[in-house]
Scaffold this motif. Structure first.
Motif, short mmCIF file in Angstrom:
data_model
loop_
_atom_site.label_atom_id
_atom_site.label_comp_id
_atom_site.label_asym_id
_atom_site.label_seq_id
_atom_site.Cartn_x
_atom_site.Cartn_y
_atom_site.Cartn_z
N SER A 82 66.77 22.21 46.97
CA SER A 82 66.86 23.48 46.26
C SER A 82 67.04 23.23 44.76
O SER A 82 66.42 23.90 43.92
N THR A 86 64.46 24.32 41.75
CA THR A 86 64.94 25.11 40.62
C THR A 86 64.62 24.42 39.30
O THR A 86 64.12 25.06 38.36
N GLU A 90 62.27 26.08 36.52
CA GLU A 90 62.91 26.52 35.29
C GLU A 90 62.72 25.58 34.10
O GLU A 90 62.89 26.00 32.95
N TYR A 115 72.47 24.58 33.55
CA TYR A 115 72.71 24.60 34.99
C TYR A 115 74.20 24.56 35.34
O TYR A 115 74.69 25.42 36.07
N HIS A 121 74.98 31.03 40.86
CA HIS A 121 74.53 30.69 42.21
C HIS A 121 75.05 31.74 43.19
O HIS A 121 76.24 32.05 43.20
#
Length: 143
Positions: A82, A86, A90, A115, A121
Motif C-alpha cells: 500500500s 501511494t 503521489e 508522508y 491515514h
C-alpha cells in the motif's frame, strides 16, 4: 521499513540495486530512529535480501525477532505494498527523475516532509503517523 503501529516510515534506503546491503541500511536507519527493545518483531517478505545471513545476523545482533509469512500470501505485505502504491501515485509517477541524487532528495522530502508528518491515514482515524504517535504518547505519559 514501516512501523505497523503508526504507519510511520522509520527506515529507508535508495540504491541502483536490490542487494542485501540496501535492506541492511534501511534496518540500521530504523534502529537508529526507533531504538527498538529486544524482542521487537520485524516482519519481512521472503526476498533473498531478507533471508540472507547478513540481514539475519543484524537482526540477531540487535535482539530483534524476524518474522516471515507464507509463500505467496497476498496479505503478507499489504502494508508495504500500500505504501509503494501511494508513493508511486503521489510522487514517483508524476515526473521523470534525471538523477538518483534528485530522486533520493525527492523521496526524502516526500517521506519526512509529507508522508510521516502530514499525510492522513484512514486506519489511524485520519491522523498522520506523527500525530497518531504524539496522541498516543501523550495518553501513555498521562496514565
Amino acid at each position: 521499513m514501516i512501523d505497523a503501529y503508526s504507519r510511520r516510515v522509520v527506515g529507508w534506503s535508495i540504491a541502483e540495486h536490490i542487494r542485501t546491503e540496501l535492506v541492511v541500511d534501511a534496518l540500521e536507519m530504523a534502529r537508529w530512529q526507533r531504538r527498538p527493545t529486544p524482542g521487537t518483531i520485524l516482519h519481512a517478505d521472503r526476498g533473498s535480501q531478507y533471508t540472507s545471513w547478513v540481514f539475519g545476523h543484524r537482526l540477531r545482533d540487535a535482539g530483534l525477532l524476524g518474522s516471515m509469512g507464507r509463500v505467496a500470501s497476498s496479505v503478507d505485505n499489504a502494508l508495504i505494498e500500500s505504501f509503494w502504491s501511494t508513493m508511486q501515485r503521489e510522487l514517483l509517477g508524476r515526473r521523470t527523475w534525471p538523477s538518483r541524487v534528485e530522486l533520493a532528495a525527492a523521496i526524502f522530502e516526500w517521506i519526512e516532509g509529507w508522508y510521516n508528518p502530514r499525510r492522513r491515514h484512514s486506519t489511524l482515524g485520519y491522523l498522520s503517523p506523527h500525530e497518531y504517535e504524539a496522541l498516543h504518547t501523550a495518553a501513555i505519559t498521562a496514565a
